[in-house]
Design an enzyme around this catalytic site. Sequence first.
Site, PDB file in Angstrom:
ATOM      1  N   GLY A 203       3.580  -6.435  -1.909  1.00 42.51           N
ATOM      2  CA  GLY A 203       3.999  -5.990  -0.570  1.00 42.51           C
ATOM      3  C   GLY A 203       5.447  -5.530  -0.563  1.00 42.51           C
TER       4      GLY A 203
ATOM      5  N   ASP B 274       0.809  -1.242   0.000  1.00 38.91           N
ATOM      6  CA  ASP B 274       0.000   0.000   0.000  1.00 38.91           C
ATOM      7  C   ASP B 274       0.834   1.279   0.000  1.00 38.91           C
ATOM      8  OD1 ASP B 274      -3.231   0.477   1.597  1.00 38.91           O
ATOM      9  OD2 ASP B 274      -2.658  -0.318  -0.372  1.00 38.91           O
TER      10      ASP B 274
ATOM     11  N   LYS C  52       3.327  -7.996 -12.982  1.00 36.15           N
ATOM     12  CA  LYS C  52       3.069  -8.183 -11.553  1.00 36.15           C
ATOM     13  C   LYS C  52       3.531  -9.582 -11.195  1.00 36.15           C
ATOM     14  CE  LYS C  52       1.150  -7.181  -7.440  1.00 36.15           C
ATOM     15  NZ  LYS C  52       1.512  -6.088  -6.526  1.00 36.15           N
TER      16      LYS C  52
ATOM     17  N   GLY D 260       2.420   2.530  -2.541  1.00 39.12           N
ATOM     18  CA  GLY D 260       2.334   3.226  -3.829  1.00 39.12           C
ATOM     19  C   GLY D 260       3.165   2.586  -4.925  1.00 39.12           C
ATOM     20  N   LYS D 261       3.509   1.310  -4.810  1.00 35.71           N
ATOM     21  CA  LYS D 261       4.332   0.628  -5.844  1.00 35.71           C
ATOM     22  C   LYS D 261       3.625   0.644  -7.191  1.00 35.71           C
ATOM     23  CE  LYS D 261       4.564  -3.381  -3.911  1.00 35.71           C
ATOM     24  NZ  LYS D 261       3.711  -3.113  -2.735  1.00 35.71           N
ATOM     25  N   THR D 262       2.317   0.360  -7.183  1.00 35.35           N
ATOM     26  CA  THR D 262       1.581   0.269  -8.451  1.00 35.35           C
ATOM     27  C   THR D 262       1.560   1.610  -9.181  1.00 35.35           C
ATOM     28  OG1 THR D 262       0.227  -1.572  -7.701  1.00 35.35           O
ATOM     29  CG2 THR D 262      -0.689  -0.223  -9.462  1.00 35.35           C
TER      30      THR D 262
END
Length: 214
Positions: A118, A13, A38, A15-17
């Site tokens: 993660g 959560d 991914k 902000g990797k994406t």
Amino acid sequence: MGQVIFISGIDTDVGKTIATGWYAKKLMTQGHLVITQKMIQTGCEGIAEDLLVHRQIQEIPLQPEDEQGITSPYIFAYPCSPHLSAKLEQRQILPETIEKSTALLQQKYDYVLLEGAGGLLVPYNQQQTTLDYVQKQGYPIILVTSGKLGSINHTLLSLEVCQHRKIPVHTVIYNQYPKIDSIIEQETQQYLRQYLATHFPTTKFDCLDEIKVK
Ligand SMILES: Nc1ncnc2c1ncn2[C@@H]1O[C@H](COP(=O)(O)OP(=O)(O)OP(=O)(O)O)[C@@H](O)[C@H]1O
Ligand SMILES: C[C@H](N)[C@H](N)CCCCCC(=O)O
Ligand SMILES: [Mg+2]
């Protein structure tokens, strides 16, 4: 043969994406052929939800490799650590399956940005973690961090483990979203810049602003 850069973060959560899509777009504007992948997606069915966000930010439609499942070799329903989501479905995550799908993408693209699930030490079975896989493949890492209270510790822990494992840290991306406490956020950014300059002089530092994802 395209270069693989592994996109990890100090936590889930973080902000990797968003950072993966943003960095892919940045490389595309420099004229490179870029695809994102991914490694293991948990918490959804069908096309990996992170890929959908990557494509939105890249401003391109789903690619053939997305439809064929090459860009998301493992998808599990339960939103949790990959080792558990695989166990819940009585499935095994085979590193060679991920390896083969990335190799296919490397034949066509200049860059493959491979997003993990993660943080760095997330397990994909009882014995192996994401970082074991990254280390074995010899990929450099882009580490996504933030200005959230607690990020300094998590960032330095992640950097420390990369240094210990001799895994190159290509870039630290400092995610400025969400803005919660400007005093902490400004100091965190300053501290991390100075820490990298001292201990990781070849690692780049990039700032990521809020990106409006539809
Ligand atoms: N720079 C940003 N601009 C806009 N929204 C952001 C930004 N960074 C993070 N978010 C939002 O915060 C949430 C978490 O971000 P994201 O999905 O990128 O995390 P992640 O590290 O990829 O998580 P996971 O470990 O599940 O892959 C999402 O709702 C995302 O839209
Ligand atoms: C489901 C979530 N969005 C992530 N993709 C998976 C995060 C795994 C975290 C495991 C852990 O560190 O405890
Ligand atoms: Mg993600």
